[in-house]
Design a protein around this motif. Sequence first.
Motif, PDB file in Angstrom:
ATOM      1  N   ILE A   8       6.752  36.473  35.230  1.00  0.00           N
ATOM      2  CA  ILE A   8       7.250  36.278  33.865  1.00  0.00           C
ATOM      3  C   ILE A   8       7.449  37.632  33.195  1.00  0.00           C
ATOM      4  CG2 ILE A   8       6.619  35.434  31.565  1.00  0.00           C
ATOM      5  CD1 ILE A   8       5.284  33.034  33.036  1.00  0.00           C
ATOM      6  N   GLU A   9       6.509  38.543  33.394  1.00  0.00           N
ATOM      7  CA  GLU A   9       6.643  39.878  32.814  1.00  0.00           C
ATOM      8  C   GLU A   9       7.849  40.613  33.394  1.00  0.00           C
ATOM      9  OE1 GLU A   9       4.005  43.952  32.328  1.00  0.00           O
ATOM     10  OE2 GLU A   9       2.997  42.091  32.852  1.00  0.00           O
ATOM     11  N   ARG A  58      15.195  25.404  30.416  1.00  0.00           N
ATOM     12  CA  ARG A  58      13.853  25.877  30.760  1.00  0.00           C
ATOM     13  C   ARG A  58      13.581  25.687  32.247  1.00  0.00           C
ATOM     14  NH1 ARG A  58       9.686  23.219  26.743  1.00  0.00           N
ATOM     15  NH2 ARG A  58      11.240  21.643  26.410  1.00  0.00           N
ATOM     16  N   ASN A  92      10.912  39.139  31.755  1.00  0.00           N
ATOM     17  CA  ASN A  92      10.988  39.521  30.348  1.00  0.00           C
ATOM     18  C   ASN A  92      11.430  40.977  30.174  1.00  0.00           C
ATOM     19  OD1 ASN A  92      10.681  38.970  27.539  1.00  0.00           O
ATOM     20  ND2 ASN A  92       8.762  40.090  27.589  1.00  0.00           N
ATOM     21  N   TYR A 149      10.017  30.356  26.327  1.00  0.00           N
ATOM     22  CA  TYR A 149      11.167  30.062  27.186  1.00  0.00           C
ATOM     23  C   TYR A 149      12.454  30.566  26.548  1.00  0.00           C
ATOM     24  CZ  TYR A 149       8.265  26.893  29.940  1.00  0.00           C
ATOM     25  OH  TYR A 149       7.291  26.368  30.750  1.00  0.00           O
ATOM     26  N   LEU A 173      12.838  34.274  27.014  1.00  0.00           N
ATOM     27  CA  LEU A 173      13.223  34.588  28.391  1.00  0.00           C
ATOM     28  C   LEU A 173      14.691  34.240  28.648  1.00  0.00           C
ATOM     29  CD1 LEU A 173      10.046  33.398  30.322  1.00  0.00           C
ATOM     30  CD2 LEU A 173      10.789  35.751  29.947  1.00  0.00           C
ATOM     31  N   LEU A 220       2.280  34.471  38.836  1.00  0.00           N
ATOM     32  CA  LEU A 220       3.225  33.876  37.897  1.00  0.00           C
ATOM     33  C   LEU A 220       3.325  34.711  36.624  1.00  0.00           C
ATOM     34  CD1 LEU A 220       5.202  31.648  37.266  1.00  0.00           C
ATOM     35  CD2 LEU A 220       3.309  30.299  36.354  1.00  0.00           C
ATOM     36  N   SER A 221       2.205  35.230  36.144  1.00  0.00           N
ATOM     37  CA  SER A 221       2.224  36.089  34.961  1.00  0.00           C
ATOM     38  C   SER A 221       3.016  37.361  35.235  1.00  0.00           C
ATOM     39  CB  SER A 221       0.799  36.448  34.539  1.00  0.00           C
ATOM     40  OG  SER A 221       0.091  35.295  34.180  1.00  0.00           O
ATOM     41  N   THR A 269      10.986  31.943  38.008  1.00  0.00           N
ATOM     42  CA  THR A 269       9.677  32.614  37.991  1.00  0.00           C
ATOM     43  C   THR A 269       8.771  32.096  39.102  1.00  0.00           C
ATOM     44  OG1 THR A 269       8.920  31.095  36.253  1.00  0.00           O
ATOM     45  CG2 THR A 269       9.706  33.273  35.562  1.00  0.00           C
ATOM     46  N   LEU A 296       2.954  29.814  25.781  1.00  0.00           N
ATOM     47  CA  LEU A 296       3.404  30.835  26.712  1.00  0.00           C
ATOM     48  C   LEU A 296       4.048  31.978  25.956  1.00  0.00           C
ATOM     49  CD1 LEU A 296       3.927  31.592  29.702  1.00  0.00           C
ATOM     50  CD2 LEU A 296       6.094  30.409  29.484  1.00  0.00           C
ATOM     51  N   ILE A 312      14.410  28.727  34.211  1.00  0.00           N
ATOM     52  CA  ILE A 312      13.410  29.787  34.036  1.00  0.00           C
ATOM     53  C   ILE A 312      12.187  29.498  34.892  1.00  0.00           C
ATOM     54  CG2 ILE A 312      11.817  30.829  32.376  1.00  0.00           C
ATOM     55  CD1 ILE A 312      14.638  31.817  31.962  1.00  0.00           C
TER      56      ILE A 312
END
Length: 81
Positions: free
Chosen positions: A63-64, A28, A67, A6, A9, A59-60, A35, A2, A31
């Motif tokens: 996460i972005e 984790r 981040n 983690y 993040l 989900l991507s 997300t 990933l 996180i």
Amino acid sequence: MLHPSYTDLMQVVNKDVEEGETKIVNSRYSIVLATSKRARQLIDGELPLVNAKNGEKPLSTAIEELNEGKLKIIAENAEEE
């Protein structure tokens, strides 16, 4: 693997925490939980806080967002106060 990791993040989320204070995210699991909740919001129709690429999974995108510091994780006990 990933990307971001983690640990990356967790550093982003905890960057404003002063030394000696309790960290916002300790694991984790936190996180993953944050997300996944944001991904569910995106699936339910909320607009992304970042430029989502065409065909990118929720989900991507979540996460972005995390981040890039667009999301703020609030501890459960802080919501009650």
